[in-house]
Design a protein around this motif. Sequence first.
Motif, PDB file in Angstrom:
ATOM      1  N   ASN A  86       0.837  -1.200   0.000  1.00 47.04           N
ATOM      2  CA  ASN A  86       0.000   0.000   0.000  1.00 47.04           C
ATOM      3  C   ASN A  86       0.877   1.257   0.000  1.00 47.04           C
ATOM      4  N   VAL A 123      -0.128   1.447  12.321  1.00 44.90           N
ATOM      5  CA  VAL A 123      -0.814   1.942  11.132  1.00 44.90           C
ATOM      6  C   VAL A 123      -1.793   3.028  11.562  1.00 44.90           C
ATOM      7  N   VAL A 124      -1.768   4.173  10.913  1.00 47.26           N
ATOM      8  CA  VAL A 124      -2.771   5.182  11.240  1.00 47.26           C
ATOM      9  C   VAL A 124      -3.705   5.481  10.095  1.00 47.26           C
ATOM     10  N   GLU A 125      -3.231   5.391   8.883  1.00 49.28           N
ATOM     11  CA  GLU A 125      -4.097   5.749   7.769  1.00 49.28           C
ATOM     12  C   GLU A 125      -3.764   4.845   6.603  1.00 49.28           C
ATOM     13  N   THR A 126      -4.796   4.326   5.939  1.00 46.95           N
ATOM     14  CA  THR A 126      -4.537   3.440   4.816  1.00 46.95           C
ATOM     15  C   THR A 126      -5.212   3.932   3.549  1.00 46.95           C
ATOM     16  N   ASN A 127      -6.010   4.975   3.684  1.00 47.21           N
ATOM     17  CA  ASN A 127      -6.727   5.527   2.559  1.00 47.21           C
ATOM     18  C   ASN A 127      -5.780   6.405   1.743  1.00 47.21           C
TER      19      ASN A 127
ATOM     20  N   GLN B 166      -5.957  11.522  14.961  1.00 47.19           N
ATOM     21  CA  GLN B 166      -5.125  10.351  14.673  1.00 47.19           C
ATOM     22  C   GLN B 166      -3.739  10.512  15.289  1.00 47.19           C
ATOM     23  N   ASP B 246     -12.884   4.261   0.087  1.00 45.53           N
ATOM     24  CA  ASP B 246     -11.433   4.365   0.064  1.00 45.53           C
ATOM     25  C   ASP B 246     -10.730   3.452   1.054  1.00 45.53           C
TER      26      ASP B 246
END
Lengths: 144, 965
Positions: A86, A123-127, B166, B246
């Motif tokens: 990713n 992991v914080v964001e995968t978008n 976050q 997404d």
Amino acid sequence: MIRFMLMVNRQGQTRLSRYYQPVELSRRAQLEADVVRCCLSRRKDQCSFVDYKDFKLVYRQYAALYVVVGVTDNENELSVYELLHNFVEVLDKYFSRVSELDIMFNLDRVHIILDEMIQNGHVVETNKSRVLAPLTALDKMADG
Amino acid sequence: MPAVSKGDGMRGLAVFISDIRNCKSKEAEIKRINKELANIRSKFKGDKALDGYSKKKYVCKLLFIFLLGHDIDFGHMEAVNLLSSNKYTEKQIGYLFISVLVNSNSELIRLINNAIKNDLSSRNPTFMCLALHCIANVGSREMAEAFASEIPRILVAGDTMDSVKQSAALCLLRLYKTSPDLVLMGEWTSRVVHLLNDQHMGVVTAAISLITCLSQKNPDEFKTCVSLAVSRLSRIVSSASTDLQDYTYYFVPAPWLSCKLLRLLQCYPPPEDGAVKGRLVECLETILNKAQEPPKSKKVQHSNAKNAILFEAISLIIHYDSEPNLLVRACNQLGQFLQHRETNLRYLALESMCTLASSEFSHEAVKTHIETVINALKTERDVSVRQRAADLLYAMCDRSNAKQIVAEMLSYLETADYSIREEMVLKVAILAEKYAVDYSWYVDTILNLIRIAGDYVSEEVWYRVIQIVINRDDVQGYAAKTVFEALQAPACHENMVKVGGYILGEFGNLIAGDPRSSPLVQFNLLHSKFHLCSVPTRALLLSAYIKFINLFPETKATIQEVLRCDSQIRNSDVELQQRAVEYLKLSSIASTDVLATVLEEMPPFPERESSILAKLKKKKGPGAVSVPDLEDGKREGGELNGGGERGPDSAAMSASNASTPSPSADLLGMRSAAPMSAAPTSAGSLLVDVFSEAGPAAPSAAVNDDGFLSSAPPSEDPATLLSEADELLNKFVCKNNGVLFENQLLQIGIKSEYRQNLGRMYLFYGNKTSVQFASFTTTVSCPGELQSHILSILRATKPVEPVVEGGAQIQQVLNIECLTDFSEAPLLNIKFRYGGALQNLSLKLPVTINKFFQPTEMTSHDFFQRWKQLSQPQQEAQKIFKANHSMDTEVLKAKLLGLGTALLDDVDPNPENYVCAGVIQTKGQQVGCLLRLEPNGQAQMYRLTLRCSKDSVSLRLCELLAQQF
């Protein structure tokens, strides 16, 4: 959790390194060399997870570049394995066909992307579009 | 090649990077880097103030140079300056530099904290994120103090932007890990849990990491997260792949989030609420079902993401270990993966099945895959996969399949990779013992093990086979026959010689009836191996020979001949020489009755946990220790005990090991140093008499660690306090220098000097091997009272190096101060790694109260006057004892002087007597001491009298000195 992330080429040159647990500078060079040697010695049909000292390496190879992370035992190997992909896809999207040179010459941006995706070894964001949002805004500002 | 750089490219940086790339050699690269470093340094030092852009450019160059592996020792100030820039890119480079290069105890933290404070209150979300990243990366105490109360507020505030939340979640996680005391639970706690419901998936992803960590530490307070996590998971699992836009990755909805949710649930037992549990089981079933559905994409990313969730779900099922139906389904699923063409899946399936094997519900189901797993062990091309296969075979082994599995593992050992041989050997040895129905199979297996992989058979393994043979008389004859046959091989491993020597020495008589293995044949066979063996093995063989003399009187002449030859009786090795001399003497002096008593068959060993198991646990240990993982402990237990019964943790084990009397193991039971052995003590004392005039002094041999003397050598017991330690202490009462300790690996020399109440001790640690000792640490501790006020050991002036190279010696200095009198000795604990094994030993440091003596000269008149003054009964201590050492005048004088007192001539009316005087200097007080030693040459006795101004000192000195003469 993820302990470190490296991008290294076949010649053993580090192109990106990020440590989420402090490692002394003197040990880093040793560790990086070890890790590359370990990955280079493996064939394509071998599995992508290697026990290394008291943690595990998960790696992927893209042409001459290896992306390697060290993870603790309690991490889900496949999810980390796909996280790497990713990440590379995000780089690819931003640089449109990313190459080793892009990473070398835009280290600051690669770091921004990485920081959006992994913080503190988690992991914080995968978008993808959200990962790229700050950079896109930045580039707009520079253009305008 | 500046064109490659994106955005507001820094031309100078691009040129520099191109230059580096074009360097033809490492030297050229270093030269170019040094030139650049000099350039940057001069720019930073220059009078002209740099603008933000230039600072950014130079700091960026430094980062690049750092990446190439060069230390960067300047530029920190410039980076801190960049933090206050209003331009995002400049600020970002500043923070990046700090995150990568500033360690948590830097002096700059205060300045950095100021910048962070400004950014946090700026209400500019991108700036806030940068600041939060920085706290999360550096995570120092000072930062925690400054921001620990602020961050929870940002995290749960309604108006905080998602991206800031976050970062705040991960930032708080770091602070909680580094300074848990500063992160106070409070009103925010419950609101954090509700972040699981946040609309924004990114926020949930980040928050779960925090919640998982908090739940592990405070399960009760965060219990509510279970039902929230279940409902979130259920919404994801049941959604169509298009619902989550997404966050869908190759048609898999939110794979990373799902994994993290499943991981969070593994912090808790199965939900008690029926509805929640039902929903969760439904989710798990859906996940298992999806694995059977045709893939939505042919891309490997799709199946990987799907399987990541599947493996995590299986982990959860195994963690609950309560749903037989799900466990069996999980097992079947993993069974399919065992034959998958993706190596990664085969690897993970083997690993996961290992934990399944320990569940009572799925153990049988796992066993059905035995053929596949054996096949994997034989055919996998990747050693790490084969290793997992071996682990799984070990885990699935039980009485029904032990013979098959052990046979397969043995045959695999012949070609196994060197890296895993030792562990394989241990596993085979454990399984063979654990599931041995008939012990002849066990003996065969272990001897095969030695034959196939002798180099990897550690001492524990062959000690164990001997213990078992000795304890079971039904297998002794078979064992003797089998080792005899095994020794026929022209080249056999030294470990085989050891086992052979021991077993034939004990039970050779059981096969002596057969002319093909008559006593002399047995002896000649053993002796034919003698010259190729190392010293410890030869020592063992010598003991076997003396046992032979007892078992078979007809061999006496032959063996005495062997013992008498120069290569034995004058061997340059003290231990061998001593054994040869003593055994020769024993065989010629002692009557058959005495011989038979002394050389009696070894008594059974006390039953105790296999030391092999302990070793395997230790080998597996480090990985498990560092992981705060739930299932790990379980996996461990399962693997080792096969039946889910949990092994005692290593601490408990060390205790049990320590409390087990060290099983004598001396073949002869004649060393008084092993008083706990079941060997008859009368024989021991008898022997002392026999040898009163023969052979060199015994202590050195007692300290030497050879296999025969102790079946659990010091290195393997988690904390060995050498039983001879008191003897050691006595050795140093009258002297200050010498060898404190020596075994096959390590020699410790000691040199000490004392003045008044102060002392300094030099310890020399010498590595006797050619291999480096890693993680070498020493600690000095004062047990009990000693620590609090009696004696203070000021720490070593500098700690010892962590690595001792082969053949090298390192030095440590201890400063000692005597506060008041004391009787215990401080302990020195030494730990290091030799090869893979942790060595751990404790010694008493020879610091005794007499070291602080100041000699006092006085006349006869003064002496007796003081003697009378010290006439209260408790001030005097007296002992009458038999002489242990030579009563020669000069020797005695030397000892008394070594004691530290003044030896007074012409004081005692009887010139045969010795009189000494001295003052013990402690910090608080001075203790005057008078000593009188009256030898009686005819009776070989002494009378020792001490009078001191403090009664505890009289007692202690009397105790100490009685051992000296």
